[in-house]
Design a protein around this motif. Sequence first.
Motif, PDB file in Angstrom:
ATOM      1  N   ASN A   1      42.938  52.903  40.441  1.00 39.60           N
ATOM      2  CA  ASN A   1      43.862  51.934  40.458  1.00 39.60           C
ATOM      3  C   ASN A   1      43.280  50.546  40.116  1.00 39.60           C
ATOM      4  N   GLY A   2      41.925  50.582  40.422  1.00 37.41           N
ATOM      5  CA  GLY A   2      41.011  49.228  40.394  1.00 37.41           C
ATOM      6  C   GLY A   2      40.909  48.695  39.062  1.00 37.41           C
ATOM      7  N   ALA A   3      40.390  47.481  38.869  1.00 35.18           N
ATOM      8  CA  ALA A   3      40.128  46.927  37.637  1.00 35.18           C
ATOM      9  C   ALA A   3      38.876  47.399  36.943  1.00 35.18           C
ATOM     10  N   GLY A   4      38.075  48.397  37.612  1.00 37.14           N
ATOM     11  CA  GLY A   4      36.911  48.817  37.101  1.00 37.14           C
ATOM     12  C   GLY A   4      37.195  50.434  36.637  1.00 37.14           C
TER      13      GLY A   4
ATOM     14  N   TYR B   1      28.768  48.244  34.688  1.00 40.04           N
ATOM     15  CA  TYR B   1      29.786  48.628  35.672  1.00 40.04           C
ATOM     16  C   TYR B   1      29.401  48.362  37.097  1.00 40.04           C
ATOM     17  N   ALA B   2      28.236  48.309  37.344  1.00 38.63           N
ATOM     18  CA  ALA B   2      28.085  47.747  38.802  1.00 38.63           C
ATOM     19  C   ALA B   2      28.346  46.280  38.843  1.00 38.63           C
ATOM     20  N   LEU B   3      28.071  45.523  38.040  1.00 37.68           N
ATOM     21  CA  LEU B   3      28.152  43.957  38.123  1.00 37.68           C
ATOM     22  C   LEU B   3      29.766  43.871  38.027  1.00 37.68           C
ATOM     23  N   PHE B   4      30.318  44.531  37.268  1.00 33.50           N
ATOM     24  CA  PHE B   4      31.715  44.284  36.796  1.00 33.50           C
ATOM     25  C   PHE B   4      32.687  44.630  38.014  1.00 33.50           C
ATOM     26  N   VAL B   5      32.441  45.673  38.611  1.00 31.68           N
ATOM     27  CA  VAL B   5      33.190  46.236  39.868  1.00 31.68           C
ATOM     28  C   VAL B   5      32.948  45.492  41.175  1.00 31.68           C
ATOM     29  N   TYR B   6      31.512  45.265  41.223  1.00 30.58           N
ATOM     30  CA  TYR B   6      31.046  44.525  42.660  1.00 30.58           C
ATOM     31  C   TYR B   6      31.186  43.290  42.868  1.00 30.58           C
ATOM     32  N   TYR B   7      31.049  42.510  41.589  1.00 29.50           N
ATOM     33  CA  TYR B   7      31.001  41.128  41.737  1.00 29.50           C
ATOM     34  C   TYR B   7      32.256  40.441  40.948  1.00 29.50           C
TER      35      TYR B   7
END
Length: 126
Positions: free
Chosen positions: A55-58, A120-126
């Motif tokens: 359900n997250g934005a990622g 993906y890592a930058l989008f989801v975690y920052y």
Amino acid sequence: MDRKDGCMADKNDAFYIQQHLANERTFLAWIRTALAMKGIGFLVFGVELVINSGNGAGGPVAIGVSMISYAAGMGVLISGTVLYFKNRRSINDQKFQSASGTILTAGILVTIVLSALLFYALFVYY
């Protein structure tokens, strides 16, 4: 020349056994690379499901990265298979040439997958 299993072997294959074995090892390395690239996509999607329960934005980004990884892995697998048979023929014909185009393509595909993973890592975690 007859083999014990009843199949006929190409006479040229026997003359270049070492080269054919090296070609097969290289093909297996292409397969491992393709599986690793596909595995990255499954890992990203699995992590997304665990962390955000889908359900997250990622979610859409994870699906995109997974699709890119899968497509790139298939590209590497197809390229490796074509290259294996091309090399087999060229070894027997004694006209071997290195496959710089395939190597460049595989390098670009790996770069795309790793860039998508970074995105993906930058989008989801920052």
